[in-house]
Design a protein around this motif. Sequence first.
Motif, mmCIF file in Angstrom:
data_model
loop_
_atom_site.group_PDB
_atom_site.id
_atom_site.type_symbol
_atom_site.label_atom_id
_atom_site.label_comp_id
_atom_site.label_asym_id
_atom_site.label_seq_id
_atom_site.Cartn_x
_atom_site.Cartn_y
_atom_site.Cartn_z
ATOM 1 N N VAL A 52 0.820 -1.217 0.000
ATOM 2 C CA VAL A 52 0.000 0.000 0.000
ATOM 3 C C VAL A 52 0.853 1.266 0.000
ATOM 4 O O VAL A 52 0.332 2.375 0.066
ATOM 5 C CB VAL A 52 -0.995 0.017 1.183
ATOM 6 N N TYR B 58 -9.935 -1.629 -3.566
ATOM 7 C CA TYR B 58 -8.678 -2.304 -3.243
ATOM 8 C C TYR B 58 -8.295 -3.346 -4.286
ATOM 9 O O TYR B 58 -9.093 -4.204 -4.656
ATOM 10 C CB TYR B 58 -8.771 -2.984 -1.880
ATOM 11 N N TRP C 102 -2.268 3.777 -0.634
ATOM 12 C CA TRP C 102 -3.006 4.557 0.350
ATOM 13 C C TRP C 102 -2.264 5.846 0.682
ATOM 14 O O TRP C 102 -1.036 5.922 0.545
ATOM 15 C CB TRP C 102 -3.176 3.761 1.640
#
Length: 245
Positions: free
Chosen positions: A40, A104, A110
């Motif tokens: 991420v 996702y 992120w």
Amino acid sequence: MEMDALLAKVLEVHGGLENWAKVTGLTAKLSLDGPFWDGVGWPDIRKQQTLTVDARQERSTLSPFVGAESTAVFEGDPAQVRILDAAGREVERRDDPLTSFPEYTLETKWDRAHVAYFTGTANWNYFVEPFLFTYPGVEAHEIEPWQEGGETWRRLAVTFPSNLPNHNPEQVFYYDDKFLLRRMDYAPDITASTPIAHYVYDPKVVDGFVFYGRRLVHLRDSDGIADRSWAPIVITTDGVEVHRG
């Protein structure tokens, strides 16, 4: 309503509900690891951090946060994350952070607020459980047992209300013959409801309460079998301090 018999034993073994009623918060030394964080986009989260937890409401802080002299503050009702600088000044804020997550995939990245929400809600729940199961709106009842590794684990099915953000509302917790937690199953909404089997190890008693020193997060299949050959997320707790009112 009469308390579920399994939950009553679990609460007793973990320190007792009457004792927990005197607790105002916790402070823990926490380390996060595993390939999930690289995926991420936040490998810098790999460091020992200080987690503070409010025992009465869903609120936690994590510092130093993602490689900087900053602190992530998470609050659950209403849901909000804030990033503070070294002087305690707010440099970033996001209300209702759950709605900001991108769809996702293995390529999803992120931002800091996403990481703050994920770590904040997860770790608050981990440290307040199992006493959390008695909080307003939370429902817990025993379901059929589970056989694993030659042992029989009893299981609690727990439903969390919307004002207590968690991985997802419906989860299952597994307890051995000593009423210690061995595993928890969930499917995080923010990672496309990927089925997770989260194992806990190294229970330690601190000020009369049981906390778990190591957590390994694995994927599981549709039959509930965990792939324990690798762990996307590893959480290590090096010390816990209990605060009383």
